[in-house]
Structures are given as C-alpha cells and as structure tokens.
Scaffold this motif. Structure first.
Motif, PDB file in Angstrom:
ATOM      1  N   THR A   1      53.308 -38.902 -36.322  1.00 58.88           N
ATOM      2  CA  THR A   1      51.980 -39.748 -36.944  1.00 58.88           C
ATOM      3  C   THR A   1      52.081 -39.470 -38.318  1.00 58.88           C
ATOM      4  O   THR A   1      52.173 -38.243 -38.583  1.00 58.88           O
ATOM      5  CB  THR A   1      50.993 -38.974 -36.052  1.00 58.88           C
TER       6      THR A   1
ATOM      7  N   TRP B   1      49.100 -44.023 -38.660  1.00 59.76           N
ATOM      8  CA  TRP B   1      49.923 -44.788 -37.800  1.00 59.76           C
ATOM      9  C   TRP B   1      50.974 -43.926 -37.271  1.00 59.76           C
ATOM     10  O   TRP B   1      51.213 -42.872 -37.840  1.00 59.76           O
ATOM     11  CB  TRP B   1      50.367 -45.898 -38.508  1.00 59.76           C
ATOM     12  N   THR B   2      51.326 -44.296 -36.056  1.00 62.14           N
ATOM     13  CA  THR B   2      52.584 -43.613 -35.476  1.00 62.14           C
ATOM     14  C   THR B   2      53.891 -44.434 -35.393  1.00 62.14           C
ATOM     15  O   THR B   2      53.770 -45.278 -35.081  1.00 62.14           O
ATOM     16  CB  THR B   2      52.258 -42.966 -33.921  1.00 62.14           C
TER      17      THR B   2
ATOM     18  N   ASN C   1      52.773 -48.017 -34.570  1.00 59.99           N
ATOM     19  CA  ASN C   1      51.492 -48.453 -33.916  1.00 59.99           C
ATOM     20  C   ASN C   1      50.476 -47.775 -34.700  1.00 59.99           C
ATOM     21  O   ASN C   1      50.221 -46.694 -35.074  1.00 59.99           O
ATOM     22  CB  ASN C   1      51.385 -47.700 -32.569  1.00 59.99           C
ATOM     23  N   ASP C   2      49.574 -48.561 -35.426  1.00 55.48           N
ATOM     24  CA  ASP C   2      48.076 -48.375 -36.168  1.00 55.48           C
ATOM     25  C   ASP C   2      47.377 -47.646 -35.302  1.00 55.48           C
ATOM     26  O   ASP C   2      47.101 -47.956 -34.295  1.00 55.48           O
ATOM     27  CB  ASP C   2      47.781 -49.656 -36.895  1.00 55.48           C
ATOM     28  N   LEU C   3      46.601 -46.471 -36.029  1.00 57.65           N
ATOM     29  CA  LEU C   3      45.950 -45.630 -35.390  1.00 57.65           C
ATOM     30  C   LEU C   3      44.532 -45.847 -35.517  1.00 57.65           C
ATOM     31  O   LEU C   3      43.921 -46.144 -36.708  1.00 57.65           O
ATOM     32  CB  LEU C   3      45.968 -44.426 -35.415  1.00 57.65           C
ATOM     33  N   LYS C   4      43.399 -46.008 -34.689  1.00 57.98           N
ATOM     34  CA  LYS C   4      42.015 -46.122 -34.763  1.00 57.98           C
ATOM     35  C   LYS C   4      41.498 -45.235 -33.869  1.00 57.98           C
ATOM     36  O   LYS C   4      41.551 -45.137 -32.724  1.00 57.98           O
ATOM     37  CB  LYS C   4      41.460 -47.675 -34.530  1.00 57.98           C
TER      38      LYS C   4
ATOM     39  N   ARG D   1      46.348 -36.118 -32.854  1.00 55.84           N
ATOM     40  CA  ARG D   1      46.884 -37.308 -32.372  1.00 55.84           C
ATOM     41  C   ARG D   1      46.034 -38.209 -31.383  1.00 55.84           C
ATOM     42  O   ARG D   1      45.928 -39.192 -31.443  1.00 55.84           O
ATOM     43  CB  ARG D   1      48.282 -36.928 -31.973  1.00 55.84           C
TER      44      ARG D   1
ATOM     45  N   ALA E   1      42.810 -39.552 -33.249  1.00 55.35           N
ATOM     46  CA  ALA E   1      43.267 -40.680 -34.107  1.00 55.35           C
ATOM     47  C   ALA E   1      43.620 -41.544 -33.233  1.00 55.35           C
ATOM     48  O   ALA E   1      43.309 -42.945 -33.855  1.00 55.35           O
ATOM     49  CB  ALA E   1      44.485 -40.166 -34.942  1.00 55.35           C
ATOM     50  N   GLY E   2      44.242 -41.553 -32.027  1.00 59.64           N
ATOM     51  CA  GLY E   2      44.571 -42.689 -31.265  1.00 59.64           C
ATOM     52  C   GLY E   2      43.404 -43.144 -30.374  1.00 59.64           C
ATOM     53  O   GLY E   2      43.668 -44.331 -29.690  1.00 59.64           O
TER      54      GLY E   2
ATOM     55  N   HIS F   1      42.880 -38.270 -38.907  1.00 63.51           N
ATOM     56  CA  HIS F   1      41.891 -38.558 -38.085  1.00 63.51           C
ATOM     57  C   HIS F   1      40.813 -39.334 -39.211  1.00 63.51           C
ATOM     58  O   HIS F   1      40.408 -40.317 -38.742  1.00 63.51           O
ATOM     59  CB  HIS F   1      40.866 -37.180 -37.740  1.00 63.51           C
TER      60      HIS F   1
ATOM     61  N   ALA G   1      42.157 -42.808 -39.725  1.00 59.95           N
ATOM     62  CA  ALA G   1      42.084 -43.672 -38.482  1.00 59.95           C
ATOM     63  C   ALA G   1      40.596 -44.176 -38.426  1.00 59.95           C
ATOM     64  O   ALA G   1      40.241 -44.687 -37.440  1.00 59.95           O
ATOM     65  CB  ALA G   1      42.660 -42.945 -37.358  1.00 59.95           C
TER      66      ALA G   1
END
Length: 281
Positions: free
Chosen positions: A136, A145-146, A154-157, A205, A208-209, A232, A235
């Motif tokens: 990440t 993102w990861t 994979n963009d994180l939110k 992780r 953030a995911g 964090h 995200a």
C-alpha cells in the motif's frame, strides 16, 4: 525536495526485496536465540528484524543519496538517531518487521513499513504485506492505493462515517497510563467492537481500505505511524492526537485517534475519553 510516485515504488521494491531475502526465509523457522526481548515480553526483536533493516537502510541510502534513514532497531541501540529527523531534507523511518510478536509467534499479521519525511512533514508511505505479496502506497496529494506484483492497483477510500455505536475498529491501549487506561477500556464498550491485532501495518491498511472505522494508538513511535497515518489521510480519513492537535512525525506522545472524518472523530473522541483529562477536546 519532491517525493514522487516513482520514488514510492522504488521504496516498495526495496521493502519487497528485503522481505524476500531476510524475512520470509525466517518465518516459522526462527532458530533458538533468534528471538530476543527488548523492553518486555511484548516488545521483541528477531534476527529477521535486524537483517532486514540493514538491507533496507543500505538500499535506501544508495537509491536516495544524502537521505537520513532511521530504523527501529538502530534507534533501540542509539536513541539519539531520532534527533536526525529534525530538519532533514529527506528522511525515511523504517519498521523492518511491524508486528514482531506475531511474526515470532508464526502468525501472518506482520508487515514492513517505510514513512517518508521531508523537512518535518510526512510526504510518502509504503506498507508491504510480505505474505500477501502486495503493498500500500500514499504520496501526499496523490491519494492512497494498493499495488500487486502483477501491476494491479486498487485505490483506497475509508469507510463511511457511522454513529459511535456502529463503529468497529482497533485499539492499542496497553501502554496508556492509569487511570486513563482503565477509563478508555471501559469506554470502548460504546463502540460496536474494538480489536487489537498487534500490527499497525495491517490496522492502517484495514482503515484505509474501508474495512474498519477507527484506530486508537497510545504510543507514537515514528516508524509505526508516519506511513500509515499518511495512507489513512490520503484515503480520506481524519486523525488527531487525543487532545485534538494535529499529528506530526516529530511527536513522541499524546496518542493518536483515527476516524473516517472530523465529525465522527469528534463523536468518537467524546465517547472514548469521557471522564478523562482529554474530555472536551
């Protein structure tokens, strides 16, 4: 000094190589004497921590000439190394095996972290999952993102904000001093659930995911938080110290509370710190 996405990927590759070379070959194969206590039975170091940190430090120094590299195990031997963070044009803070207790116990919840600090500000972060084989990344202003070894992204939110009684998260409370420790532990019952994975890498992780709502940390060791805090934030999350002040890499105390947004942080802080010195922050 500008730290780019390309630079972050260079750091990720260095962490990945160190894990392949020094960490994974020792996982569940630690010889007698390869696990040692530092300050307590919960604070361990292994041969993997020390060997990986040496590899990471050498490769970061080569890839980023002039950068300051501050590793957890090096600081254990010489705490004055932390003073080099102040005023550094470019610095890396490294946790070679975050979740050492898990690693030493044969559990897969451990990671490798590197936070990037430019003139006192967190500008980049990488958290590697050696078992999952992905990492990440966050770069200030560019999101989080990861990435996977095959090029996937994979963009994180962060999770959507929820009322406190619907929030689930993690809490590292054991190092809080009394009476704060007992009060916060009692107040955690106001949330839906609070676990502790003994691994900030995976906790950040998850945050953030969008897989957990909050995280509470009593201790602000710089290698445990710079990377995850920025991931964090990038995200979409909000965090502050227990008293509401903004977190900075130079901070050594004051705790840290992370939540989906400022409003949910305020509600969570009010619930968790009711009846304590931080009430009303």
């Amino acid at each position: 000094m500008t730290f780019s996405t390309a630079d972050a990927r260079t750091v990720a590759a260095i962490l990945h190589d160190a894990a392949e070379q020094e960490i994974l070959p020792r996982f569940r194969r630690l010889a007698a004497g390869a696990i040692r206590q530092k300050t307590s039975a919960e604070d361990l170091v292994t041969d993997a921590d020390e060997a990986a940190e040496k590899v990471i430090t050498a490769k970061l120094t080569k890839a980023f000439p002039g950068a300051v590299v501050i590793g957890e195990e090096a600081v254990s031997a010489d705490e004055t190394l932390l003073d080099r963070l102040d005023g550094a044009e470019l610095a890396f803070v490294v946790d070679p095996v975050d979740g050492t207790k898990n690693f030493a116990s044969g559990l897969t919840l451990f990671g490798v972290m590197a936070g990037v600090v430019v003139r006192g500000e967190a500008v980049g972060g990488v958290i590697l999952d050696p078992i999952g084989g992905d990492w990440t990344i966050a770069v200030r202003g560019e999101g989080a993102w990861t990435e996977t070894a095959d090029g996937g992204r994979n963009d994180l939110k962060v999770a959507a904000a929820k009322p406190v009684d619907e929030m689930s998260g993690t809490a590292s409370w054991s190092l809080l001093s009394e009476p704060l420790r007992s009060r916060v532990c009692a107040n955690l019952a106001a949330t839906r659930s609070a676990a502790g994975y003994r691994c900030a890498a995976h906790e950040y992780r998850m945050l953030a995911g969008g897989h957990s709502h909050f995280a509470l940390y009593a201790k602000l060791t710089v290698w445990d938080h710079v990377a995850g805090w920025l991931i964090h934030q990038e995200a979409g999350g909000y965090s502050a110290r227990f008293d509401g002040s903004a977190y900075q890499p130079a901070h050594r105390d004051g705790g840290l509370l992370c939540a989906p947004d400022q409003a949910s942080w305020q509600a969570l802080q009010a619930a968790l710190f009711a009846g304590t010195e931080y009430a009303g922050a």
